[in-house]
Motif scaffolding. Structure first.
Motif, short mmCIF file in Angstrom:
data_model
loop_
_atom_site.label_atom_id
_atom_site.label_comp_id
_atom_site.label_asym_id
_atom_site.label_seq_id
_atom_site.Cartn_x
_atom_site.Cartn_y
_atom_site.Cartn_z
N GLN A 158 0.82 -1.21 0.00
CA GLN A 158 0.00 0.00 0.00
C GLN A 158 0.86 1.26 0.00
O GLN A 158 0.52 2.24 -0.67
N GLU A 159 1.96 1.23 0.72
CA GLU A 159 2.87 2.38 0.72
C GLU A 159 3.47 2.62 -0.66
O GLU A 159 3.80 3.76 -1.01
N LYS A 160 3.60 1.56 -1.44
CA LYS A 160 4.11 1.69 -2.80
C LYS A 160 3.02 2.13 -3.78
O LYS A 160 3.30 2.32 -4.97
N GLY A 161 1.80 2.27 -3.30
CA GLY A 161 0.73 2.75 -4.14
C GLY A 161 -0.14 1.68 -4.76
O GLY A 161 -0.99 1.97 -5.60
N PHE A 162 0.04 0.43 -4.33
CA PHE A 162 -0.75 -0.66 -4.89
C PHE A 162 -2.06 -0.82 -4.15
O PHE A 162 -2.13 -0.65 -2.93
N GLN A 163 -3.09 -1.18 -4.89
CA GLN A 163 -4.36 -1.59 -4.31
C GLN A 163 -4.47 -3.09 -4.50
O GLN A 163 -4.30 -3.61 -5.61
N ILE A 164 -4.74 -3.80 -3.43
CA ILE A 164 -4.79 -5.26 -3.47
C ILE A 164 -6.23 -5.70 -3.74
O ILE A 164 -7.15 -5.33 -3.02
N VAL A 165 -6.42 -6.51 -4.78
CA VAL A 165 -7.76 -6.96 -5.16
C VAL A 165 -7.73 -8.45 -5.47
O VAL A 165 -6.68 -9.01 -5.79
N PRO A 166 -8.89 -9.12 -5.40
CA PRO A 166 -8.95 -10.52 -5.81
C PRO A 166 -8.82 -10.65 -7.32
O PRO A 166 -9.11 -9.71 -8.06
N ILE A 167 -8.38 -11.79 -7.75
CA ILE A 167 -8.11 -12.00 -9.17
C ILE A 167 -9.33 -11.76 -10.04
O ILE A 167 -9.22 -11.21 -11.15
N SER A 168 -10.48 -12.13 -9.57
CA SER A 168 -11.70 -11.99 -10.39
C SER A 168 -12.02 -10.54 -10.73
O SER A 168 -12.74 -10.28 -11.70
N LYS A 169 -11.48 -9.60 -9.96
CA LYS A 169 -11.79 -8.19 -10.17
C LYS A 169 -10.91 -7.54 -11.23
O LYS A 169 -11.18 -6.40 -11.64
N LEU A 170 -9.87 -8.22 -11.68
CA LEU A 170 -8.91 -7.55 -12.55
C LEU A 170 -8.59 -8.28 -13.85
O LEU A 170 -8.23 -7.64 -14.83
N ILE A 171 -8.71 -9.59 -13.88
CA ILE A 171 -8.29 -10.31 -15.08
C ILE A 171 -9.18 -10.00 -16.27
O ILE A 171 -10.36 -9.69 -16.12
N TYR A 172 -8.60 -10.09 -17.45
CA TYR A 172 -9.38 -10.03 -18.68
C TYR A 172 -10.15 -11.34 -18.82
O TYR A 172 -9.61 -12.41 -18.57
N LYS A 173 -11.40 -11.24 -19.26
CA LYS A 173 -12.21 -12.44 -19.45
C LYS A 173 -12.61 -12.65 -20.91
O LYS A 173 -13.16 -13.68 -21.26
N ASP A 174 -12.31 -11.66 -21.73
CA ASP A 174 -12.62 -11.76 -23.16
C ASP A 174 -11.53 -11.05 -23.96
O ASP A 174 -10.91 -10.10 -23.48
N ASN A 175 -11.32 -11.50 -25.18
CA ASN A 175 -10.42 -10.82 -26.13
C ASN A 175 -9.02 -10.60 -25.57
O ASN A 175 -8.51 -9.49 -25.53
N TYR A 176 -8.40 -11.68 -25.11
CA TYR A 176 -7.05 -11.60 -24.58
C TYR A 176 -6.27 -12.84 -25.01
O TYR A 176 -6.84 -13.82 -25.47
N HIS A 177 -4.94 -12.77 -24.84
CA HIS A 177 -4.12 -13.96 -25.04
C HIS A 177 -3.09 -14.03 -23.92
O HIS A 177 -2.85 -13.05 -23.22
N MET A 178 -2.51 -15.21 -23.74
CA MET A 178 -1.54 -15.43 -22.67
C MET A 178 -0.13 -15.38 -23.22
O MET A 178 0.17 -15.99 -24.24
N GLU A 179 0.74 -14.66 -22.53
CA GLU A 179 2.15 -14.64 -22.87
C GLU A 179 2.85 -15.85 -22.24
O GLU A 179 2.31 -16.49 -21.33
N PRO A 180 4.07 -16.20 -22.70
CA PRO A 180 4.79 -17.35 -22.14
C PRO A 180 5.02 -17.27 -20.63
O PRO A 180 5.13 -18.30 -19.96
N ASP A 181 5.08 -16.04 -20.08
CA ASP A 181 5.30 -15.90 -18.64
C ASP A 181 4.02 -16.02 -17.84
O ASP A 181 3.99 -15.87 -16.61
N GLY A 182 2.89 -16.28 -18.52
CA GLY A 182 1.62 -16.46 -17.83
C GLY A 182 0.79 -15.20 -17.73
O GLY A 182 -0.33 -15.25 -17.22
N SER A 183 1.28 -14.09 -18.19
CA SER A 183 0.53 -12.83 -18.10
C SER A 183 -0.49 -12.73 -19.22
O SER A 183 -0.33 -13.29 -20.30
N GLN A 184 -1.56 -12.01 -18.94
CA GLN A 184 -2.61 -11.77 -19.91
C GLN A 184 -2.30 -10.49 -20.68
O GLN A 184 -1.84 -9.51 -20.10
N VAL A 185 -2.60 -10.49 -21.97
CA VAL A 185 -2.44 -9.29 -22.79
C VAL A 185 -3.68 -9.14 -23.65
O VAL A 185 -4.16 -10.10 -24.24
N LYS A 186 -4.22 -7.94 -23.69
CA LYS A 186 -5.37 -7.67 -24.53
C LYS A 186 -5.01 -7.92 -26.00
O LYS A 186 -3.94 -7.54 -26.47
#
Length: 207
Positions: free
Chosen positions: A176-204
């Motif tokens: 929080q001091e670094k400016g991050f807001q902590i949220v559950p995964i369901s609140k932030l992940i893309y659910k449509d029109n995305y692809h996965m990078e080799p490192d596991g990250s989602q990209v629109k």
């Protein structure tokens, strides 16, 4: 900035000794996260599953038997996932849609089949290494100074690791001091029109 945060709940012998402590800490900071659980853990601690749901946290699927999922057939993959989902749904009336592969072991075929079975596959990029049981400050420093920590990071911590509950308040406050807001995964992940990078990250798509 937003940070995806989850606690992975393992099957026995990890137990549930710190579950309530962790829930109390998260409540104090008014934070919701995502708990990933195996079928064995659900069977052993049904009241904890209900408590996690009642507290407003995501319920995530970590497979029935904690196997290396890419080695399984398509039908076995769905069986491993749906078995846990059915158990949790009976307890909480909640249908899981998030899946974290055991051991972080995944490939394109697993992601596609999990999607066919109705699940979004999740991977972390910041490992707290709390499973090493190496103390509170090392856990805090590992997370807050991790080279991969950034907007949208997923932090891995474990229920039942020796120092996780003690380190959690400092991790939360440091993020929080670094400016991050902590949220559950369901609140932030893309659910449509995305692809996965080799490192596991989602990209629109298109980016």
């Amino acid at each position: 900035m937003y940070i995806l945060y989850y606690l992975r709940i393992l099957a026995l012998p990890w137990g549930n000794e710190d579950t309530q402590k962790i829930l109390d800490i998260l409540k104090k900071y008014k934070i919701n996260v995502t708990f990933f659980m195996t079928g064995g853990w659900v069977e052993s601690y049904p009241d904890d599953v209900k408590a996690i749901k009642a507290a407003g946290h995501d319920l995530g699927n970590h497979s029935e038997h904690h196997k290396h999922m890419p080695q399984l057939s398509n039908s076995s993959i769905c069986d491993e996932l749906n078995s846990v989902t059915e158990k949790v749904e009976k307890l909480t009336n909640t249908k899981m849609c998030l899946f974290r592969p055991p051991y972080g072991d995944y490939n394109n075929a697993l992601i596609e089949q999990a999607k066919n079975c109705g699940y979004y596959t999740i991977q972390w990029d910041v490992d707290s290494l709390d499973w090493k049981n190496y103390g509170v400050e090392p856990i805090v420093n590992t997370v807050l100074n991790h080279k991969s920590l950034r907007n949208g990071s997923i932090i891995l911590m474990h229920n039942g690791a020796k120092y996780t509950a003690q380190a959690l308040p400092k991790v939360i406050e440091g993020l929080q001091e670094k400016g991050f807001q902590i949220v559950p995964i369901s609140k932030l992940i893309y659910k449509d029109n995305y692809h996965m990078e080799p490192d596991g990250s989602q990209v629109k798509d298109g980016e």
